[in-house]
Design a protein around this motif. Structure first.
Motif, PDB file in Angstrom:
ATOM      1  N   ASN A 286      43.883  89.894  35.143  1.00  0.00           N
ATOM      2  CA  ASN A 286      44.117  89.687  33.711  1.00  0.00           C
ATOM      3  C   ASN A 286      44.000  88.209  33.323  1.00  0.00           C
ATOM      4  O   ASN A 286      43.474  87.874  32.261  1.00  0.00           O
ATOM      5  CB  ASN A 286      45.486  90.231  33.309  1.00  0.00           C
ATOM      6  CG  ASN A 286      45.506  91.740  33.179  1.00  0.00           C
ATOM      7  OD1 ASN A 286      44.457  92.365  33.037  1.00  0.00           O
ATOM      8  ND2 ASN A 286      46.685  92.334  33.247  1.00  0.00           N
TER       9      ASN A 286
ATOM     10  N   ASP B 248      49.832  93.612  30.752  1.00  0.00           N
ATOM     11  CA  ASP B 248      48.863  94.149  29.789  1.00  0.00           C
ATOM     12  C   ASP B 248      49.179  93.703  28.366  1.00  0.00           C
ATOM     13  O   ASP B 248      48.268  93.399  27.583  1.00  0.00           O
ATOM     14  CB  ASP B 248      48.834  95.682  29.862  1.00  0.00           C
ATOM     15  CG  ASP B 248      48.195  96.183  31.154  1.00  0.00           C
ATOM     16  OD1 ASP B 248      47.461  95.390  31.793  1.00  0.00           O
ATOM     17  OD2 ASP B 248      48.439  97.353  31.529  1.00  0.00           O
TER      18      ASP B 248
ATOM     19  N   VAL C   4      47.934  90.042  28.041  1.00  0.00           N
ATOM     20  CA  VAL C   4      46.478  89.870  28.002  1.00  0.00           C
ATOM     21  C   VAL C   4      45.893  90.418  26.714  1.00  0.00           C
ATOM     22  O   VAL C   4      44.978  89.830  26.115  1.00  0.00           O
ATOM     23  CB  VAL C   4      45.807  90.492  29.249  1.00  0.00           C
ATOM     24  CG1 VAL C   4      45.839  92.011  29.186  1.00  0.00           C
ATOM     25  CG2 VAL C   4      44.377  89.988  29.400  1.00  0.00           C
TER      26      VAL C   4
ATOM     27  N   LYS D  61      40.399  87.459  33.264  1.00  0.00           N
ATOM     28  CA  LYS D  61      39.753  88.087  32.112  1.00  0.00           C
ATOM     29  C   LYS D  61      39.799  87.147  30.905  1.00  0.00           C
ATOM     30  O   LYS D  61      38.812  87.039  30.153  1.00  0.00           O
ATOM     31  CB  LYS D  61      40.455  89.414  31.785  1.00  0.00           C
ATOM     32  CG  LYS D  61      39.834  90.165  30.616  1.00  0.00           C
ATOM     33  CD  LYS D  61      40.570  91.484  30.367  1.00  0.00           C
ATOM     34  CE  LYS D  61      39.954  92.237  29.190  1.00  0.00           C
ATOM     35  NZ  LYS D  61      40.684  93.516  28.935  1.00  0.00           N
TER      36      LYS D  61
END
Length: 504
Positions: A274, A243, A246, A277
Motif C-alpha cells: 500500500n 486500506d 491508502v 502504491k
C-alpha cells in the motif's frame, strides 16, 4: 580738608566681591561651567530628538539579530491594514520594542508601542491581561494574536543558550492577523516512529513561526484526509498503510493536493504494497535496503561517510539555498524513479538534491571498510525531488462549454528523515539535526512551496553566536565617533588656549 581726602579714598576702595569676580580663574571657570551645561543640554536635546525620530539602533551583531531582515521587510511592506503591536510590561528601551518599531519605517500601517496595561483597561478586559504581566498583542481589526515573552525565545537544552526568535514570531504574527488564510499542515500519524511530540519539537516551533497551523492526523479515526489540508506530511513508514489510509490518500491525490514525503534509509526489507502504491502514483519505485555513503571528504561532515552534504540544485524550492554550504543528511537513501513511466503517468520530475558522483550505495552492512567494495553501486543518486502529477488538463472555453483549469498534485520527497529531527549527531553535539547547515531552511521552503506560499521561500536569519561585524557605513560612523570627534575637540581646545594666551 585732609580728613575729607581720606574719606574719599575710603569710598573709592574697590569692592572685594567685584575683585573676586574679575579674577581670570573665576571668569574662565564660569565659562567652562557654562560650556559643560551647554554640552549636557545639547546631549539631552539630541537624545530626545533621536527618540522622537525613532531611529533604528545600530546593530553590531554578525547575524543582525536586532535589525529587520530584507525578508521581513518584503513580507510586510505591502500590508494595507492597520496593525498594532502592544508591548505590555515592556519599556520603550527594550530591544524587542526597538525591533518592532522598525516595521513602521517599512510600512506606516504597522505601529508598535510599549504600554502600561493599567492605562488601557480596554485591552486588559478584552484579552484578560492582569497588571504585572508581560506579553505582546498583535492586533488587526477583529483578528489578533497574543504572544508571551517566552514565545520570543527558544532554549537550547544542550548548550543552555537562550536564542531570540523575536523577528520570526513578530513577522509571522503580523502576516497571520492580516492574511485571509493560514495554511494547514497535517502529519500522518500511526505509521512511523517520527512524531511531532517526541523528536520533531524544533520543526513544530519553526512551522508555527512560519504562519502554519500544524495538526496530527489519525486517518483511521477520521476516515479521510480533511478538506482543509493544504499539505500532508508522511514520515518514514515502519509498517504498511491500512486500506482506509491508502484509499484516503489516493482520493487526496486525485483532488489535486500535495504531499511531503520523508523516508530515511531502511536496513531490512519490509513488504509494504500500500505504501508502494502511493509512491507509484508519482513514478517512485519502492525504497531499497541500503544507505548512501561518501568518499569525497568535502561532501561529508567530520569525516563520516554516512553524514553527506548533497548538492543542491537550482529550483523554485531551493533557489535561495543554491550555492550555499548545503544541508546535512544522516544515513540517506536513494530515491528510485521510474523515468520510463513518468510521461505515461503525466508526471514531471525536478531533482532538488543529488548525492555527489563520488558516493556509493551500501546494502551489506557487514562491511567494515569505508572504501567502495566491488559490486557496490556508485554514481549520482537522487536524494530529493519534486514530482508533479497532472490530474486534469486545462481546457479552453468553447461556445458549448466553459473552460477548466488544470489540476495537479505535487510530491516533494527526500530520501532522509533524521535531518528535520531533534536527533543529535553525538552526545557532544550542541544542536539537533534540523539546526545543522541549511536543514531548517530546506524543509521550511519545501512546505512553503507546497502550501502555495512561495514568498516564504528564503534563507532565514541565523540566531547563532553574537559577534561584531559592522557594515561599511556603520564602520565609518564608528570611526568618526571614536577618532574624529575627540580630535575636533582637542583642536578646538588648542585654538581657545592660544586665543586666551594672546589676550593676556
Amino acid at each position: 580738608m585732609k580728613e575729607k581726602k581720606e574719606k574719599m579714598k575710603k569710598e573709592k576702595k574697590p569692592n572685594k566681591l567685584i575683585e573676586i569676580i574679575k579674577k581670570k580663574w573665576l571668569i574662565h571657570g564660569t565659562k567652562t561651567f557654562l560650556l559643560i551645561l551647554i554640552i549636557i543640554a545639547l546631549l539631552i536635546a539630541s537624545n530626545m530628538l533621536m527618540q522622537k525620530l525613532e531611529l533604528a539602533p545600530i546593530d553590531f551583531t554578525q547575524e543582525k539579530l536586532y535589525t529587520l531582515t530584507e525578508e521581513s521587510k518584503e513580507k510586510v511592506k505591502n500590508i494595507n491594514k492597520k496593525v498594532n503591536l502592544y508591548f505590555i510590561g515592556y519599556t520603550e528601551e527594550d530591544a524587542n520594542v526597538d525591533l518592532a518599531k522598525q516595521y513602521k519605517k517599512i510600512n506606516e500601517n504597522i505601529i508598535a508601542e510599549a504600554i502600561d496595561i493599567n492605562n488601557r483597561p480596554d485591552l486588559a478586559n478584552k484579552y484578560g491581561i492582569e497588571s504585572g504581566t508581560q506579553g505582546i498583542i498583535v492586533e488587526c481589526g477583529e483578528k489578533s494574536k497574543v504572544l508571551t515573552a517566552n514565545d520570543l525565545v527558544t532554549y537550547d537544552k544542550s548548550t543552555y543558550e537562550t536564542i531570540s526568535i523575536a523577528e520570526e514570531k513578530l513577522t509571522s504574527s503580523i502576516i497571520s492577523v492580516t492574511s485571509n488564510k493560514v495554511p494547514k499542515v497535517y502529519f500522518l500519524a500511526g505509521y512511523s516512529e517520527f512524531s511531532l511530540s517526541q523528536n520533531m519539537n524544533y520543526l513544530t516551533m519553526y512551522l508555527g513561526n512560519e504562519i502554519n497551523e500544524i495538526k496530527t492526523l489519525d486517518v483511521l479515526s477520521v476516515g479521510k484526509i480533511p478538506d482543509d489540508c493544504d499539505t500532508l506530511i508522511i514520515t518514514t513508514p515502519n509498517k504498511d498503510f491500512d486500506d482506509i489510509a491508502v484509499n484516503s490518500i489516493m482520493s487526496y491525490i486525485q483532488s489535486g493536493r500535495n504531499i511531503l514525503w520523508l523516508n530515511s534509509a531502511i536496513t531490512s526489507q519490509k513488504d509494504m504494497p500500500n505504501v508502494n502504491k502511493i509512491l507509484a502514483e508519482y513514478g517512485v519505485k519502492p525504497f531499497e535496503v541500503g544507505v548512501i555513503r561518501e568518499t569525497d571528504a568535502s561532501k561529508m561532515v567530520t569525516n563520516s561517510p554516512d553524514l553527506i552534504i548533497p548538492e543542491i540544485q537550482s529550483t523554485t524550492v531551493t533557489k535561495d539555498l543554491y550555492n550555499t554550504t548545503g544541508a546535512i543528511f544522516i544515513n540517506a537513501t536513494k530515491i528510485n524513479i521510474d523515468t520510463e513511466k513518468l510521461e505515461e503517468q503525466k508526471v514531471e520530475q525536478t531533482d532538488l538534491l543529488l548525492a555527489s558522483k563520488s558516493s556509493y550505495f551500501r546494502t551489506n552492512f557487514n562491511y567494515q571498510t569505508n572504501d567502495i567494495v566491488d559490486g557496490e553501486e556508485t554514481g549520482t543518486f537522487v536524494v530529493g525531488a519534486e514530482l508533479q502529477k497532472t490530474i486534469q488538463e486545462a481546457k479552453e472555453a468553447t461556445e458549448e462549454a466553459e473552460g477548466t483549469s488544470a489540476i495537479s498534485s505535487k510530491l516533494i520527497i527526500f530520501g532522509e528523515n533524521y535531518f528535520i529531527s531533534d536527533y543529535q549527531l553525538s552526545q557532544n553535539s550542541q544542536y539537533g539535526a534540523i539546526q545543522l547547515g541549511y536543514n531548517k531552511d530546506l524543509i521550511l521552503n519545501a512546505i512553503a512551496y507546497l502550501v502555495d506560499r512561495e514568498e516564504d521561500i528564503t534563507a532565514r536569519k541565523s540566531t547563532g553566536t553574537v559577534t561584531y561585524t559592522a557594515t561599511e557605513e556603520q564602520d565609518t560612523m564608528i570611526r568618526i565617533i571614536i577618532f574624529a570627534v575627540p580630535i575636533a575637540i582637542i583642536i578646538v581646545g588648542i585654538i581657545v588656549w592660544q586665543v586666551r594666551r594672546r589676550k593676556k
